[in-house]
Design a protein around this motif. Structure first.
Motif, PDB file in Angstrom:
ATOM      1  N   LEU A   1     -55.403  25.903 -73.542  1.00  0.00           N
ATOM      2  CA  LEU A   1     -55.083  27.127 -72.804  1.00  0.00           C
ATOM      3  C   LEU A   1     -55.448  28.351 -73.634  1.00  0.00           C
ATOM      4  O   LEU A   1     -56.019  29.321 -73.115  1.00  0.00           O
ATOM      5  CB  LEU A   1     -53.593  27.139 -72.453  1.00  0.00           C
ATOM      6  N   ARG A   2     -55.120  28.314 -74.925  1.00  0.00           N
ATOM      7  CA  ARG A   2     -55.481  29.432 -75.801  1.00  0.00           C
ATOM      8  C   ARG A   2     -56.997  29.604 -75.865  1.00  0.00           C
ATOM      9  O   ARG A   2     -57.516  30.722 -75.817  1.00  0.00           O
ATOM     10  CB  ARG A   2     -54.919  29.194 -77.201  1.00  0.00           C
ATOM     11  N   GLU A   3     -57.719  28.478 -75.957  1.00  0.00           N
ATOM     12  CA  GLU A   3     -59.180  28.561 -76.017  1.00  0.00           C
ATOM     13  C   GLU A   3     -59.757  29.160 -74.736  1.00  0.00           C
ATOM     14  O   GLU A   3     -60.672  29.997 -74.784  1.00  0.00           O
ATOM     15  CB  GLU A   3     -59.765  27.175 -76.257  1.00  0.00           C
ATOM     16  N   VAL A   4     -59.239  28.738 -73.592  1.00  0.00           N
ATOM     17  CA  VAL A   4     -59.712  29.280 -72.318  1.00  0.00           C
ATOM     18  C   VAL A   4     -59.424  30.772 -72.249  1.00  0.00           C
ATOM     19  O   VAL A   4     -60.262  31.573 -71.807  1.00  0.00           O
ATOM     20  CB  VAL A   4     -59.052  28.535 -71.140  1.00  0.00           C
ATOM     21  N   ARG A   5     -58.243  31.176 -72.707  1.00  0.00           N
ATOM     22  CA  ARG A   5     -57.877  32.590 -72.665  1.00  0.00           C
ATOM     23  C   ARG A   5     -58.782  33.411 -73.572  1.00  0.00           C
ATOM     24  O   ARG A   5     -59.280  34.465 -73.176  1.00  0.00           O
ATOM     25  CB  ARG A   5     -56.418  32.764 -73.097  1.00  0.00           C
ATOM     26  N   VAL A   6     -58.995  32.924 -74.798  1.00  0.00           N
ATOM     27  CA  VAL A   6     -59.840  33.655 -75.742  1.00  0.00           C
ATOM     28  C   VAL A   6     -61.262  33.775 -75.198  1.00  0.00           C
ATOM     29  O   VAL A   6     -61.871  34.855 -75.219  1.00  0.00           O
ATOM     30  CB  VAL A   6     -59.838  32.947 -77.110  1.00  0.00           C
ATOM     31  N   SER A   7     -61.803  32.662 -74.704  1.00  0.00           N
ATOM     32  CA  SER A   7     -63.170  32.677 -74.183  1.00  0.00           C
ATOM     33  C   SER A   7     -63.284  33.574 -72.958  1.00  0.00           C
ATOM     34  O   SER A   7     -64.277  34.297 -72.794  1.00  0.00           O
ATOM     35  CB  SER A   7     -63.618  31.253 -73.835  1.00  0.00           C
TER      36      SER A   7
ATOM     37  N   ALA B   1     -67.657  38.891 -80.417  1.00  0.00           N
ATOM     38  CA  ALA B   1     -67.914  37.564 -80.973  1.00  0.00           C
ATOM     39  C   ALA B   1     -67.038  37.292 -82.190  1.00  0.00           C
ATOM     40  O   ALA B   1     -66.582  36.160 -82.398  1.00  0.00           O
ATOM     41  CB  ALA B   1     -69.389  37.441 -81.353  1.00  0.00           C
ATOM     42  N   LEU B   2     -66.766  38.320 -82.987  1.00  0.00           N
ATOM     43  CA  LEU B   2     -65.909  38.141 -84.166  1.00  0.00           C
ATOM     44  C   LEU B   2     -64.501  37.762 -83.758  1.00  0.00           C
ATOM     45  O   LEU B   2     -63.913  36.813 -84.297  1.00  0.00           O
ATOM     46  CB  LEU B   2     -65.898  39.427 -85.001  1.00  0.00           C
ATOM     47  N   TYR B   3     -63.936  38.467 -82.781  1.00  0.00           N
ATOM     48  CA  TYR B   3     -62.566  38.152 -82.389  1.00  0.00           C
ATOM     49  C   TYR B   3     -62.480  36.841 -81.611  1.00  0.00           C
ATOM     50  O   TYR B   3     -61.430  36.192 -81.608  1.00  0.00           O
ATOM     51  CB  TYR B   3     -61.951  39.313 -81.611  1.00  0.00           C
ATOM     52  N   LYS B   4     -63.546  36.437 -80.986  1.00  0.00           N
ATOM     53  CA  LYS B   4     -63.556  35.102 -80.392  1.00  0.00           C
ATOM     54  C   LYS B   4     -63.535  34.049 -81.491  1.00  0.00           C
ATOM     55  O   LYS B   4     -62.867  33.016 -81.377  1.00  0.00           O
ATOM     56  CB  LYS B   4     -64.789  34.920 -79.510  1.00  0.00           C
ATOM     57  N   ALA B   5     -64.256  34.289 -82.598  1.00  0.00           N
ATOM     58  CA  ALA B   5     -64.256  33.362 -83.721  1.00  0.00           C
ATOM     59  C   ALA B   5     -62.903  33.333 -84.420  1.00  0.00           C
ATOM     60  O   ALA B   5     -62.437  32.282 -84.875  1.00  0.00           O
ATOM     61  CB  ALA B   5     -65.353  33.739 -84.720  1.00  0.00           C
ATOM     62  N   LEU B   6     -62.235  34.492 -84.505  1.00  0.00           N
ATOM     63  CA  LEU B   6     -60.927  34.561 -85.146  1.00  0.00           C
ATOM     64  C   LEU B   6     -59.837  33.908 -84.293  1.00  0.00           C
ATOM     65  O   LEU B   6     -58.816  33.468 -84.812  1.00  0.00           O
ATOM     66  CB  LEU B   6     -60.552  36.024 -85.404  1.00  0.00           C
ATOM     67  N   GLY B   7     -60.031  33.829 -83.020  1.00  0.00           N
ATOM     68  CA  GLY B   7     -59.020  33.266 -82.131  1.00  0.00           C
ATOM     69  C   GLY B   7     -58.625  34.251 -81.064  1.00  0.00           C
ATOM     70  O   GLY B   7     -58.567  33.921 -79.899  1.00  0.00           O
TER      71      GLY B   7
END
Length: 464
Positions: free
Chosen positions: A156-162, A447-453
């Motif tokens: 769920l966190r991954e879907v939200r971040v993406s 892209a940086l904040y997607k990499a950070l979470g």
């Protein structure tokens, strides 16, 4: 008589040893060793910079319209809603993970007919069973359910971040495409003026018709670029509609939008925070917990299954030649299931689960290393785009000064109008490159904040 007592003593001693062993067998969840750098190698160290806001990092782009689109997507995105339902499903099973090791009661009924067809009966039975959670079975089952729940929550966190990253990226692309289209229209108008000047020169016999070829081709190229920019804006708007659960874009999105202005973006978090924010790492950790639980169950299955059982069966005649009352019989006692001929297979399964646990631990360490490398790469890309953006701003300022100088010279009759138009054309080219640099810089930040979470644990818990 003495032999019977001795056998009973041996049986009791064996049972006592089994119960003692049951309390000792367990499979702890390993904590893989991961080495993290003390600081980000490509992060600019600035004193007094506030900690990054993982929950609302997109607000650093200072675009109220973008904030509204993100809020709408968090409420209406279909992928996010689907992932949330999976979390709820995993939580429902997790809350009942100890159910197999609690007393269970079932009621059964039957209406058999005597084979000679002389009578029929109504049977009702009560069966109770309680499997005792020996040999670490309860804890292992809990770990399996915990792993499934953690993995669903991290998904769920991954879907939200993406999703938030995709919304921000599409909004940046939409704004940049609209700005590009507007600038290209101005350049087409400038090119048309230069074509008219060239035709006047041809008409006056000051130049050959061949001088029109290059300007006309340039105008055609600019029109193609403007069409591409328009298509890019439409595609970005359609993607935003999908991300917000809409069947078509909002009309306001297709109007001229303001390009986001990125300020105060430098993250200063320590690398250790990555273990709590990056979804890929959290999912790998959840798989370690689940693998440990599966190994625990496989180990427990090599030992006897011990429980308590009780049953009560009552029957009465429905139709017979002889009347009778209600008859019943009950039983109570321990139940023991001991693996014999398939013990080798159970041992092999336990060994296999042990190797899978080691594989999950190694995958967790690999996920941490990949996360660190990804963030370092994105930090370097962000700083590179920042340098290019600074250079593009300087070029635009120089071209703007050149346009003012050319306008003055043309007004004084020191230069031809074509030279003034050429200066304005160069200025607009520099503006196009600046828009591209700003969009690249903003996209690198996303892209940086997607990499950070890009999402705190608090925000995920509140979503569930």
């Amino acid at each position: 008589m003495m032999g019977s007592i001795a056998r009973s003593g041996h049986w009791c001693a064996g049972l006592a040893a089994t119960l003692l062993l049951a309390g000792c067998v367990s499979t702890p969840v390993p904590k893989p060793d991961v080495s993290l750098p003390a600081h980000w190698a490509h992060a600019a160290r600035q004193a007094g910079t506030p900690e990054p806001d993982y929950h609302q990092w997109w607000q650093a782009l200072h675009d109220p319209a973008l904030n509204q689109v993100v809020d709408e997507s968090l409420k209406a995105n279909l992928n996010l809603a689907s992932a949330l339902e999976r979390v709820r499903a995993a939580r429902a099973l997790y809350l009942r993970s100890d159910a197999p090791y609690k007393p269970a009661l079932s009621i059964n009924t039957d209406d058999p007919v005597d084979p000679d067809a002389r009578a029929s009966y109504f049977l009702m039975g009560f069966d109770a069973h309680w499997e005792l959670p020996f040999f670490g079975r309860a804890q292992a089952a809990h770990n399996v359910a915990q792993g499934h729940l953690d993995e669903a929550a991290d998904k769920l966190r991954e879907v939200r971040v993406s999703m938030v990253a995709e919304v921000a990226r599409d909004w940046i692309n939409l704004s940049a495409a609209q700005h590009n289209s507007a600038i290209l229209k101005q350049m087409i108008d400038l090119q048309q003026k230069r074509i008219r000047l060239a035709r006047v020169r041809v008409h006056l016999g000051l130049a050959s018709p061949a001088v029109l070829t290059a300007p006309l081709l340039k105008k055609s190229d600019l029109q193609t670029q403007q069409q591409s920019a328009r298509h890019a804006a439409v595609a970005a708007a359609q993607q935003l509609a999908t991300l917000t659960g809409r069947d078509e874009p909002r009309p306001a999105w297709l109007r001229h939008a303001t390009l986001p202005t990125l300020r105060g973006y430098e993250p200063v978090s320590v690398p250790a925070d990555l273990l709590n924010t990056r979804p890929g790492i959290a999912q790998a950790r959840a798989r370690v917990i689940r693998a440990a639980g599966q190994l625990g169950l496989a180990k427990a299955n090599r030992y006897p299954s011990i429980g308590l059982g009780a049953s009560l069966v009552a029957s009465t005649d429905l139709a017979s030649y002889h009347a009778s009352g209600i008859n019943g019989i009950g039983s109570f006692g321990p139940t023991v299931s001991i693996p014999l001929f398939d013990w080798g297979l159970r041992k092999a399964r336990a060994n296999a689960k042990g190797h899978l646990l080691k594989a999950a631990s190694l995958a967790y360490r690999e996920a941490v290393l990949q996360g660190v490398a990804d963030v370092e790469t994105k930090l370097d890309a962000l700083h590179s785009t920042q340098g290019r953006l600074k250079t593009r701003k300087q070029v635009v300022q120089r071209e703007k000064t050149a346009v003012a100088r050319a306008r003055t010279r043309a007004r004084l009759g020191l230069d031809s109008p074509d030279q003034h138009l050429a200066a304005e054309f160069s200025y607009n080219q520099a503006r196009l490159r600046l828009i591209h640099a700003r969009a690249a810089h903003d996209t690198a930040y996303v892209a940086l904040y997607k990499a950070l979470g890009g999402a705190s644990n608090r925000s995920i818990k509140s979503a569930g």
